[in-house]
Scaffold this motif. Sequence first.
Motif, PDB file in Angstrom:
ATOM      1  N   LEU A  71      11.486  65.339  57.483  1.00 20.17           N
ATOM      2  CA  LEU A  71      11.211  66.773  58.005  1.00 20.17           C
ATOM      3  C   LEU A  71      10.062  67.035  58.889  1.00 20.17           C
ATOM      4  O   LEU A  71       9.912  67.781  60.083  1.00 20.17           O
ATOM      5  CB  LEU A  71      11.310  67.731  56.805  1.00 20.17           C
ATOM      6  CG  LEU A  71      10.838  69.342  56.833  1.00 20.17           C
ATOM      7  CD1 LEU A  71      11.915  69.825  57.687  1.00 20.17           C
ATOM      8  CD2 LEU A  71      10.773  69.999  55.681  1.00 20.17           C
ATOM      9  N   VAL A  72       8.919  66.405  58.434  1.00 15.21           N
ATOM     10  CA  VAL A  72       7.727  66.575  59.300  1.00 15.21           C
ATOM     11  C   VAL A  72       7.664  66.014  60.734  1.00 15.21           C
ATOM     12  O   VAL A  72       7.296  66.549  61.743  1.00 15.21           O
ATOM     13  CB  VAL A  72       6.432  65.720  58.628  1.00 15.21           C
ATOM     14  CG1 VAL A  72       5.165  65.798  59.445  1.00 15.21           C
ATOM     15  CG2 VAL A  72       6.120  66.483  57.105  1.00 15.21           C
ATOM     16  N   GLU A  73       8.500  64.864  60.623  1.00 11.17           N
ATOM     17  CA  GLU A  73       8.835  64.180  62.182  1.00 11.17           C
ATOM     18  C   GLU A  73       9.681  65.233  63.082  1.00 11.17           C
ATOM     19  O   GLU A  73       9.189  65.431  64.225  1.00 11.17           O
ATOM     20  CB  GLU A  73       9.520  62.703  61.938  1.00 11.17           C
ATOM     21  CG  GLU A  73       8.342  61.847  61.418  1.00 11.17           C
ATOM     22  CD  GLU A  73       9.159  60.571  60.820  1.00 11.17           C
ATOM     23  OE1 GLU A  73       8.462  59.548  60.943  1.00 11.17           O
ATOM     24  OE2 GLU A  73      10.365  60.576  60.642  1.00 11.17           O
ATOM     25  N   ALA A  74      10.660  65.925  62.386  1.00  7.13           N
ATOM     26  CA  ALA A  74      11.426  66.480  63.145  1.00  7.13           C
ATOM     27  C   ALA A  74      10.708  68.070  63.459  1.00  7.13           C
ATOM     28  O   ALA A  74      11.084  68.354  64.705  1.00  7.13           O
ATOM     29  CB  ALA A  74      12.724  67.017  62.249  1.00  7.13           C
ATOM     30  N   LEU A  75       9.973  68.614  62.794  1.00  4.07           N
ATOM     31  CA  LEU A  75       9.105  69.881  63.054  1.00  4.07           C
ATOM     32  C   LEU A  75       8.120  69.204  64.147  1.00  4.07           C
ATOM     33  O   LEU A  75       7.939  70.256  64.976  1.00  4.07           O
ATOM     34  CB  LEU A  75       8.415  70.386  61.772  1.00  4.07           C
ATOM     35  CG  LEU A  75       9.530  70.875  60.797  1.00  4.07           C
ATOM     36  CD1 LEU A  75       8.734  71.620  59.621  1.00  4.07           C
ATOM     37  CD2 LEU A  75      10.348  71.846  61.404  1.00  4.07           C
TER      38      LEU A  75
END
Length: 252
Positions: free
Chosen positions: A63-67
């Motif tokens: 999720l952090v990488e996608a955001l």
Amino acid sequence: MAEASGAETRGAETRGAETRGGPVRFTRDGVRRGARRAVPLLLGLLPFGLVVGVVSIGHGLSLVEALGMSALVYAGSAQLLALELWSDPAPILAATMAAAVVNIRMAPMGAALAPWLDRLRGLRLWGTLATLVDHSFAMSMAEIRAGGRDAGFLLGTSLVLYFGWIASVAAGHLLGGAVRLPPGHPLFFGGIAAFAALLVPLWRGARQDLLAWAAAAALAVALHRLGLPLPLLGGALAGAALAAWQEIRGAR
């Protein structure tokens, strides 16, 4: 005496210009007004953001990488293209070049917005450019043509769309399989409808506008049907070239 007369003339010209259109400014009221105008456009961002969030899961992004990708790249088509090219090891150069080609349309957008952007400096300028997208460009061009002089309108519009995009990508990533929609699902029409609706405030009532738009659409569809690369860019260049030719012909 001559110098004084010249100064008075220049002052009168300046006051006259300001009376006709007023100086370009950047205010909080303009930012708030642009933000309010952008809220309905979030519906068009939702399908794209959900898809990007789901696709990022399939390629192993957290999720952090996608955001992080959404916040830094902030371009739905470029993000989807980069994710399609994603592999291990990641083809960083190829993905970067592909994203650059898809987003090259931003260059003429910035030139068209010069009446506002040329008056901005520092964070106001770079913050506006960093969050500029098709939707905020279209709304701001309509505002400029209507005589709007507050460049804060562009930033307000862009910021709402920016945070809306990040939120929709997060929703897609968190919901995962729950939003796996089949191709052709009606929800995907939301994005198309949003882009089509943007043409309404841009139309100046001139028939030549419709001709340029029709040429751009026809070429883009033809290139897509033929399986040729960059149909959107080809259509955009064709429409721009026809519009420029019409403007030159009309001036003569």
